[in-house]
Design an enzyme around this catalytic site. Structure first.
Site, mmCIF file in Angstrom:
data_model
loop_
_atom_site.group_PDB
_atom_site.id
_atom_site.type_symbol
_atom_site.label_atom_id
_atom_site.label_comp_id
_atom_site.label_asym_id
_atom_site.label_seq_id
_atom_site.Cartn_x
_atom_site.Cartn_y
_atom_site.Cartn_z
ATOM 1 N N ARG A 1 50.636 33.201 48.971
ATOM 2 C CA ARG A 1 49.811 34.078 49.809
ATOM 3 C C ARG A 1 50.539 34.472 51.089
ATOM 4 O O ARG A 1 50.418 35.613 51.550
ATOM 5 C CB ARG A 1 48.478 33.383 50.105
ATOM 6 C CG ARG A 1 47.563 33.379 48.893
ATOM 7 C CD ARG A 1 46.349 32.495 49.022
ATOM 8 N NE ARG A 1 45.554 32.586 47.791
ATOM 9 C CZ ARG A 1 44.525 31.809 47.501
ATOM 10 N NH1 ARG A 1 44.158 30.849 48.344
ATOM 11 N NH2 ARG A 1 43.858 31.973 46.369
ATOM 12 N N TYR B 1 46.453 40.296 43.628
ATOM 13 C CA TYR B 1 47.095 39.096 43.068
ATOM 14 C C TYR B 1 47.231 37.979 44.102
ATOM 15 O O TYR B 1 47.127 38.194 45.291
ATOM 16 C CB TYR B 1 48.403 39.407 42.369
ATOM 17 C CG TYR B 1 49.562 40.018 43.105
ATOM 18 C CD1 TYR B 1 49.608 40.164 44.476
ATOM 19 C CD2 TYR B 1 50.679 40.448 42.380
ATOM 20 C CE1 TYR B 1 50.706 40.719 45.112
ATOM 21 C CE2 TYR B 1 51.779 41.006 43.009
ATOM 22 C CZ TYR B 1 51.783 41.146 44.373
ATOM 23 O OH TYR B 1 52.871 41.695 44.992
ATOM 24 N N GLU B 2 47.434 36.774 43.573
ATOM 25 C CA GLU B 2 47.460 35.537 44.363
ATOM 26 C C GLU B 2 46.164 35.336 45.150
ATOM 27 O O GLU B 2 46.144 34.767 46.233
ATOM 28 C CB GLU B 2 48.661 35.490 45.323
ATOM 29 C CG GLU B 2 49.984 35.883 44.719
ATOM 30 C CD GLU B 2 50.330 35.146 43.435
ATOM 31 O OE1 GLU B 2 49.687 34.133 43.131
ATOM 32 O OE2 GLU B 2 51.237 35.586 42.718
ATOM 33 N N GLY B 3 45.069 35.802 44.566
ATOM 34 C CA GLY B 3 43.748 35.651 45.187
ATOM 35 C C GLY B 3 43.312 36.942 45.840
ATOM 36 O O GLY B 3 43.891 37.386 46.828
#
Length: 573
Positions: free
Chosen positions: A292, A435-437
């Site tokens: 993140r 992406y990645e949350g």
């Protein structure tokens, strides 16, 4: 000749932050490596000079190799051939250039052929990679997966894998599956053991960035009969051992140079990384927080490039006998782009510094017992890093999307034509807030820090710092915003309906991010007004505008208002 580091002094400004001395002191263990490695610094000034040289080298490569290659990479993309992914030809050039420059394994200790650089410096390198080509930044920045292996792997695994990454071998983190995206507890890739103890992986992984990499960290279900996160472990898969094929490369909207693969594991040999059953609970969280922060750096880099492209076009394009940069409607967009860019960069490097201190102290704790003061320091910065990471990722990625959108708007009709770079920036940016949350998941991660007062503590500390007289009126305006923010938090907390909390959470999140970034930007502008004063003044006004609006919405909100937002009932859904 262009250089993405020296051309953007806003990056180098963050080398001068007071916390850098503590970071370097911890990272270098009081310069213990100076007698073991010729390249190790002998003091703080020497370390900073080393970082500047590395940043200049990266600035040169990104501006003059990776950036110019980006259009070709976007058009060609990776290929699938006999179950293997092949990079675009210019991506291979980028890999070769970064390997020759020694830009791999840079965060690792020198004993594993790394450069031992802090995460703050890695974020600066990552930002420049994102400026040049977001797709390649993905490939390059995934080397940070080695941080998780370094933290949790055995000494034998460290000696086996880390020097390979330092030599330029690529990495990936294989987490998601066709039925397990954000819900990683549902991962079903099976991990079983042979009679001799060898682990084997079987199943499918989907949406794996750089999925045909050399070294993979794989989340798999090691405990038969389990269905939740407690049955998942982390494994290391070495491509040299075979057993994994690429079934499909996704045809994506953007970041074409970054291959997104569907992988099939068939009795693939693997090594357990760390302890069983801790894959999701502990190790993936470490991976995701690092990723993140990487997306935040990627977002700031793209925001910078979008701003550069917009300014360049606005200076050159004439309409009605004037360059369009002189039109209020245009310079309004440009000024907002710059303010968001500087604000995103401010929180990126504040978060990076916090991560540096707590992560390095954690590493030191494995070598010796920490003093009580050091333990408190580690806990403090761990909490601060955990709080700021979801803000950095969410806010910076949303700003990258907004800046890319405005870049096209500045270009007008030309922005819709494929030959202009702004259309690629727009396509590339869209994934950053997914992406990645997703940003919605960043809100979920941040909300407890909103309600338990962590962010208010950070804000109060930022309100106390010394700033220039010119900027004091702007901080006073933010202080008024903080009072509105408190009222909004109390209104939400007073409600007992969880659905209402979830619905209003995004507004609280946005207010939190904008207030903190305003204060960070005001502090930066006090030290370097020539770089940040205009952005600080404008961003403060934008924050005030948004906080007043969000507070009015929250304070007038009633639980029955949720009915106006629902398109289907629970039973219909």
């Amino acid at each position: 000749m262009s250089n993405y580091y020296t051309d953007h002094p806003e990056i180098g400004f963050h080398l001068n932050h007071p916390l850098m001395k503590r970071i370097v002191e911890l990272k270098e263990r009081n310069y213990a490596d100076r007698d073991k490695f010729d390249e190790a610094p002998v003091n703080y000034d020497d370390a900073i000079e080393n970082y500047k040289q590395l940043l200049e080298i990266t600035g040169d490569i990104t501006a003059n190799i990776i950036g110019p290659n980006s259009e070709s990479v976007d058009q060609e993309g990776p290929h699938l051939e006999n179950g293997r992914m092949l990079y675009a030809s210019k991506t291979k050039e980028n890999l070769q250039a970064t390997r020759q420059a020694g830009l791999w394994g840079v965060s690792m200790p020198r004993q594993y052929d790394g450069l031992n650089i802090p995460i703050t410096i890695f974020s600066m390198l990552s930002e420049m990679m994102g400026m040049a080509d977001s797709g390649f930044q993905n490939i390059w920045s995934l080397q940070s997966c080695i941080d998780t292996l370094y933290e949790f792997g055995s000494e034998e695994q460290k000696e086996k894998y880390i020097p390979r990454v330092s030599a330029g071998e690529t990495m990936s983190m294989d987490l998601t599956e066709p039925d397990a995206g954000s819900d990683l507890q549902s991962v079903m890739l099976k991990a079983t053991q042979d009679k001799d103890g060898t682990w084997r992986l079987n199943g499918v992984k989907r949406f794996i960035t750089n999925g045909d990499s050399d070294i993979h960290l794989v989340l798999a279900r090691s405990e038969a009969g389990t269905k939740d996160g407690r049955g998942l472990s982390m494994f290391i898969y070495d491509k040299h051992d075979g057993g994994v094929t690429v079934r499909h490369i996704e045809n994506k909207l953007g970041i074409h140079g970054s291959p997104t693969c569907e992988l099939v594991f068939k009795n693939a040999k693997a090594e357990l990384c760390g302890d069983r059953r801790m894959g999701l609970i502990k190790y993936v969280m470490s991976l995701m927080n690092g990723a993140r922060l990487g997306i935040a750096a990627q977002s700031v880099g793209l925001s910078q490039e979008a701003y550069n492209e917009a300014v360049s076009y606005a200076k050159a394009r004439a309409q009605f006998g004037k360059n369009i940069i002189t039109f209020p409607a245009v310079y309004d967009m440009l000024s907002r782009m710059k303010a968001k860019l500087d604000a995103g960069r401010a929180i990126l490097y504040q978060t990076s510094r916090y991560v540096d201190i707590y992560k390095t102290l954690e590493d030191i704790s494995k070598e010796r017992k920490l003093s009580p003061e050091e333990r408190n320091e580690m806990k403090t910065y761990h909490r601060l890093a955990d709080a700021l990471t979801p803000l950095s990722k969410g806010m910076a990625s949303e700003y990258a999307n907004q800046n890319a959108y405005d870049c096209i708007s500045v270009h007008g009709g030309s922005g819709f034509i494929m030959e202009y770079k702004c259309q690629r920036l727009y396509r590339d940016a869209r994934i950053f807030s997914i992406y990645e949350g997703t940003t919605q998941l960043q809100v979920v991660a941040a909300i407890r820090f909103i309600t338990n007062g962590t962010y208010l503590d950070i804000i109060q500390e930022l309100l106390q710092g010394e700033i220039s007289d010119e900027l004091k009126p702007y901080r006073e305006r933010i202080a008024h915003c903080v009072e509105l923010y408190r009222r909004a938090i109390e209104k939400v907390k007073a409600g007992t309906n969880q659905e209402q909390h979830d619905y209003l959470g995004r507004r609280l999140y946005d207010m939190t991010g904008e207030i903190i970034m305003s204060l960070l930007l005001i502090n930066d502008a006090s030290k370097a007004p020539e770089l940040f004063a205009k952005s600080a003044r404008l961003y403060t006004r934008l924050t005030e505008e948004h906080v007043v609006g969000h507070t009015a919405f929250i304070e007038s909100f009633d639980i029955t208002d949720l009915d106006d937002c629902k398109f289907v009932s629970v039973t219909e859904a």
